[in-house]
Design an enzyme around this catalytic site. Sequence first.
Site, PDB file in Angstrom:
ATOM      1  N   GLU A 117       0.834  -1.211   0.000  1.00  0.00           N
ATOM      2  CA  GLU A 117       0.000   0.000   0.000  1.00  0.00           C
ATOM      3  C   GLU A 117       0.866   1.257   0.000  1.00  0.00           C
ATOM      4  OE1 GLU A 117      -4.512   0.073   1.514  1.00  0.00           O
ATOM      5  OE2 GLU A 117      -3.083   0.267   3.155  1.00  0.00           O
TER       6      GLU A 117
ATOM      7  N   ASN B  22      -3.734 -13.619   0.194  1.00  0.00           N
ATOM      8  CA  ASN B  22      -5.021 -14.302   0.334  1.00  0.00           C
ATOM      9  C   ASN B  22      -5.275 -15.036  -0.990  1.00  0.00           C
ATOM     10  OD1 ASN B  22      -5.970 -12.420  -1.518  1.00  0.00           O
ATOM     11  ND2 ASN B  22      -7.053 -11.190   0.004  1.00  0.00           N
TER      12      ASN B  22
ATOM     13  N   THR C 232      -3.872 -17.429   2.856  1.00  0.00           N
ATOM     14  CA  THR C 232      -5.035 -17.399   3.750  1.00  0.00           C
ATOM     15  C   THR C 232      -6.288 -17.631   2.904  1.00  0.00           C
ATOM     16  OG1 THR C 232      -5.064 -14.973   3.582  1.00  0.00           O
ATOM     17  CG2 THR C 232      -3.964 -15.912   5.494  1.00  0.00           C
TER      18      THR C 232
ATOM     19  N   GLY D 240      -9.518 -21.525   6.358  1.00  0.00           N
ATOM     20  CA  GLY D 240      -8.281 -21.609   7.150  1.00  0.00           C
ATOM     21  C   GLY D 240      -7.111 -21.069   6.343  1.00  0.00           C
TER      22      GLY D 240
ATOM     23  N   ASP E  57     -17.117  -7.739  12.082  1.00  0.00           N
ATOM     24  CA  ASP E  57     -16.453  -6.833  11.139  1.00  0.00           C
ATOM     25  C   ASP E  57     -15.166  -7.522  10.662  1.00  0.00           C
ATOM     26  OD1 ASP E  57     -15.246  -4.796   9.770  1.00  0.00           O
ATOM     27  OD2 ASP E  57     -15.483  -3.284  11.343  1.00  0.00           O
TER      28      ASP E  57
ATOM     29  N   GLY F 261      -6.958  -9.723   7.702  1.00  0.00           N
ATOM     30  CA  GLY F 261      -5.642 -10.089   7.150  1.00  0.00           C
ATOM     31  C   GLY F 261      -4.522  -9.343   7.860  1.00  0.00           C
ATOM     32  N   ASP F 262      -4.791  -8.110   8.237  1.00  0.00           N
ATOM     33  CA  ASP F 262      -3.769  -7.317   8.949  1.00  0.00           C
ATOM     34  C   ASP F 262      -3.516  -7.904  10.334  1.00  0.00           C
ATOM     35  OD1 ASP F 262      -3.825  -5.670   6.750  1.00  0.00           O
ATOM     36  OD2 ASP F 262      -5.295  -4.307   7.637  1.00  0.00           O
TER      37      ASP F 262
ATOM     38  N   GLY G 213     -14.026  -2.460  13.729  1.00  0.00           N
ATOM     39  CA  GLY G 213     -12.882  -1.638  13.313  1.00  0.00           C
ATOM     40  C   GLY G 213     -11.744  -2.494  12.785  1.00  0.00           C
TER      41      GLY G 213
HETATM   42  O1  RIB Z   1      -6.996  -4.151   5.557  1.00  0.00           O
HETATM   43  C1  RIB Z   1      -7.894  -3.173   6.012  1.00  0.00           C
HETATM   44  C2  RIB Z   1      -7.362  -1.824   5.661  1.00  0.00           C
HETATM   45  O2  RIB Z   1      -7.321  -1.713   4.256  1.00  0.00           O
HETATM   46  C3  RIB Z   1      -8.216  -0.677   6.133  1.00  0.00           C
HETATM   47  O3  RIB Z   1      -7.852  -0.217   7.410  1.00  0.00           O
HETATM   48  C4  RIB Z   1      -8.031   0.345   5.027  1.00  0.00           C
HETATM   49  O4  RIB Z   1      -7.403   1.510   5.444  1.00  0.00           O
HETATM   50  C5  RIB Z   1      -7.265  -0.353   3.923  1.00  0.00           C
HETATM   51  O5  RIB Z   1      -5.928  -0.021   3.920  1.00  0.00           O
END
Ligand code: RIB
Length: 310
Positions: free
Chosen positions: A145, A189, A225, A230, A251, A256-257, A292
């Site tokens: 990103e 993913n 992923t 799984g 949510d 993934g983060d 969130g």
């Molecule tokens: O992976 C989720 C994130 O993707 C969000 O927080 C958004 O900002 C995008 O970067």
Amino acid sequence: MKGKVCVFGSFNVDIVARVDRFPFPGESLVANSSMTSAGGKGANQAMAALKSGANVHYIGKIGEDAFGPFARRYLKSVEFDALTLLTTSDKATGNALIFVSEGEQGNAENMISVDPGANMTVSHDEIMQFASAIGCADILLVQLENNIAAIEHVINIAFEHQTFVILNPAPWQEVDDQLLTKVDLVTPNATEAQFMSGVPVTDFASAEIAADLIHKRGCKSVIITLGSMGALLSEQGVKTTIPLFPANPKDTTGAGDAFNGALAARLANGDSITDATRFAAAYAAVSVEKIGASPQISLTEVEDRLLCLA
Ligand code: RIB
């Protein structure tokens, strides 16, 4: 001793609308609620690494626009072990417009469009300011990103210093094979695995084929992923299936983060890759039950979830 994770990646302001269903093209749909919160894959992953018990240095870039002070206040309040916050007046702070579908059939899925703004402007000189931090970290964690030149530069620095590199290839942009030979672990993913391998990934069998092709591009280890199925771990071609931990999603934004940050922390703290992947899957399961992209999670919650599949 806490392992050191250096996260180079995006910060975005997330503008989120919770809706019963996604709107149709041309439709104005009334949301159930809305919120503005901190996000961006880099910042979300750094938070997950911190909550998972690593020493975390987060490096990101924001604009000098109205969202800048919000970003700065949030990132300072997180209390990372180290924070490098670059700024620019050329571009606005990144932002993401997000729908979360919370209706009966929505499964808390999300739709996201990102304007990365300042995240795309990291220069060579700026990276040289924190090169030594990358060199002395146990793990460098990066996503896609930011501008690709900056991502390549930080990976090259890590490679020169033998810092273990995890690349989460999201949101997808093309990366060349030469760079992938410097990546120790890549975590696509299913969609990203398809982009990387050319093979549609729909189940474990197709994920195994994709993983082998991704290894051929240069990555030593691959974790694909697979959402509700799984994850598939392939270490130098040796495959392990990681089960999905039970969850009641509210949510899925940032799941993934959560996975990537937790994974990096546990590897930095000395876990085997299989144990770290299991922990990361449990962390992600806890995270989707909260609202969130970067929720507060305690180690006890993750440890309890790990017991569900012990
Ligand atoms: O992976 C989720 C994130 O993707 C969000 O927080 C958004 O900002 C995008 O970067």
